[in-house]
Scaffold this active site. Structure first.
Site, PDB file in Angstrom:
ATOM      1  N   ASP A  99       0.819  -1.207  -3.295  1.00 19.43           N
ATOM      2  CA  ASP A  99       0.670   0.083  -2.621  1.00 19.43           C
ATOM      3  C   ASP A  99       0.310   1.113  -3.682  1.00 19.43           C
ATOM      4  O   ASP A  99      -0.321   0.770  -4.674  1.00 19.43           O
ATOM      5  CB  ASP A  99       1.954   0.444  -1.866  1.00 19.43           C
ATOM      6  CG  ASP A  99       1.699   1.323  -0.646  1.00 19.43           C
ATOM      7  OD1 ASP A  99       1.049   2.374  -0.821  1.00 19.43           O
ATOM      8  OD2 ASP A  99       2.139   0.984   0.470  1.00 19.43           O
ATOM      9  N   HIS A 103      -3.107   1.254  -3.490  1.00 21.53           N
ATOM     10  CA  HIS A 103      -3.738   2.106  -2.476  1.00 21.53           C
ATOM     11  C   HIS A 103      -4.246   3.401  -3.101  1.00 21.53           C
ATOM     12  O   HIS A 103      -5.207   3.987  -2.631  1.00 21.53           O
ATOM     13  CB  HIS A 103      -2.750   2.425  -1.351  1.00 21.53           C
ATOM     14  CG  HIS A 103      -2.429   1.232  -0.500  1.00 21.53           C
ATOM     15  ND1 HIS A 103      -1.583   1.294   0.589  1.00 21.53           N
ATOM     16  CD2 HIS A 103      -2.845  -0.060  -0.559  1.00 21.53           C
ATOM     17  CE1 HIS A 103      -1.487   0.103   1.145  1.00 21.53           C
ATOM     18  NE2 HIS A 103      -2.242  -0.727   0.457  1.00 21.53           N
TER      19      HIS A 103
END
Length: 479
Positions: free
Chosen positions: A298, A332
């Site tokens: 992430d 991300h």
């Protein structure tokens, strides 16, 4: 932070002359661009780093082997870790030594004046038995405080704590432990299994937050599916994380919450599970993240300040955060603010970092919405080298939504975003992607000495006051 009169006049002139709402390629003159700046923000960054207090410890060593630890991947050394930490704290502090070897343990709770030090080739593996993380403790999940399973390494209201060394903390999370609770098939979830989005979990916690239920009454833990964070200093002062490696986290990796004076130095995060953010300062101040490697599932770094009513209840902004000399690979986003950002974020300094991966979605990202709200201001980025990103070099989104309807009555404010000396080889889908609100446009964005190559769409900007460009080139075109 003082803004010069020259800055104010130049900025007001921009407002009168230009409007870039729903404009695909906003422009500004070179003359205007030279007027838009704060007084040397990097001196302020230096002062923040200089004033952060790094914990110091007594020379006495407490070897966990002397308290019954076994260098075995199958025999628990939980009692030995606890005994060594207790003895160290009771003696006035020192170093709890984990020598070379593999050690199995349940959660580790740090105490004031304790430095948990891992020798090179020492590996601490954490139990995958969820009951080992009981009783529940005061913790947080995605910006909402509650009582839940203990973080793997936890410190509550402690001062002068550290985890250091060249060893590895292995959370042992995977598709057969912790990760399936995310509800994602790629992480082991099977249709019909329990998951964090079930009515008894996230929806129930969100309802408690909206109603203002006291934190001590938000009791979850056993029978629920909230994954614990890896290392969480909660309301701590003077925290050092140095040299160690974190692997296979259940959830967020490093989560200093409501903490002050935090140093994260030369740490490696290699963890590709769901929500495996590398470092998430939340409601925290005076944070220095330097020399680290982030290779995550992430966001590499995501700065937080609470979700919705919980963030407004706490009312603490995250501020005075310096990120430098780091390498970001998969993730991300490289350096992100949000989406749990209701308390606001200010004074973030990002310099001399490298980001490069086909699996890195964005370099710099701000994400919020009108349920989150929050004021995000004074974000400075300098000397950034980007090999490639998937979506955008800079993305600002005030319509962020991942859990159903995210529209509310709390208009976010985003202002004073500066990028300087940025080189990007492959800009991805967008060079710059900004989506503000008509009621609250993004204001005072400046790009200086920025070169972005190979972006499919150079600029996509909606509800943003005119971006100021100085010596900026995107896809060979000067702005």
């Amino acid at each position: 932070m003082k803004v010069s009169l020259k800055f104010a006049c130049g900025f007001l002139m921009c407002l009168l002359v230009l409007s870039c709402k729903n404009q695909s390629e906003p422009v500004a003159s070179e003359e205007t661009a030279t007027d838009l700046s704060f007084d040397d923000p990097w001196k302020q960054a230096d002062e923040i780093v200089k004033n952060i207090k790094i914990p110091q410890f007594r020379d006495e060593v407490f070897n966990i082997m002397d308290y019954g630890a076994t260098a075995s991947a199958t025999t628990s050394s939980s009692a030995a870790f606890k005994a060594a930490i207790d003895a160290c704290a009771n003696a006035g502090g020192g170093k709890v030594l984990v020598p070379k070897g593999v050690y199995l343990t349940g959660p580790i709770h740090l105490k004031s004046n304790v430095n948990l030090h891992l020798e090179e080739e020492a590996e601490v593996r954490f139990s995958t038995n969820t009951s080992d993380y009981l009783p529940v403790v005061h913790t947080s999940y995605e910006g909402m405080e509650f009582m839940n399973y203990s973080p793997l390494i936890y410190a509550y209201q402690q001062k002068n704590i550290a985890v250091t060394g060249k060893g590895t903390f292995n959370g042992q999370a995977g598709n057969d432990s912790w990760w399936p609770w995310s509800g994602k098939e790629e992480y082991g979830y099977k249709e019909g299994d329990v998951r964090q989005h079930d009515d008894a979990n996230l929806p129930r916690l969100s309802e408690m937050v909206e109603k203002g239920t006291p934190v001590e009454e938000r009791v979850f833990g056993e029978g629920h599916q909230f994954r614990p964070t890896f290392f969480e200093p909660f309301e701590c002062e003077n925290v050092l994380i140095e040299g160690v490696t974190f692997r296979n986290a259940p959830f967020w990796v490093m989560h200093p919450i409501k903490s002050n004076n935090v140093t994260v130095k030369d740490v490696s995060v290699i963890s590709h599970g769901p929500n495996n953010d590398g470092c998430n300062p939340e409601y925290s101040k005076n944070v220095h993240i330097t020399g680290c490697l982030f290779d995550t599932g992430d966001d590499c770094i995501a700065i937080k300040s609470g979700r919705d009513n919980d963030g407004r209840r706490v009312g603490i902004s995250s501020e005075n955060i310096v990120v430098e000399n780091c390498t970001m690979k998969d993730g991300h986003g490289g350096v992100v603010m949000g989406s749990e950002i209701s308390g606001g974020v200010r004074n973030v300094y990002v310099r001399n970092n490298t980001m490069n991966s086909p699996n890195l979605d964005r370099a710099i990202r701000i994400k919020t919405n009108t349920r989150r709200g929050g004021t995000i201001e004074n974000i400075f980025v300098k000397d950034l080298k980007v090999g490639q990103v998937k979506e955008a070099v800079l993305k600002i989104n005030t319509h962020y939504a991942i859990y159903g309807n995210q529209e509310g009555e709390f208009m976010p404010v985003i202002r004073n975003i500066f990028l300087e000396n940025v080189e990007v080889e492959n800009g991805g889908e967008y060079g710059i992607l900004i989506r503000g609100r008509e009621e609250s446009p993004v204001t005072n964005v400046k790009l200086k000495n920025v070169t972005i190559k190979n972006a499919e769409v150079p600029l996509k900007v909606e509800h943003c006051e005119p971006i100021v460009f100085e010596n900026t080139v995107i896809n060979g075109k000067k702005y």
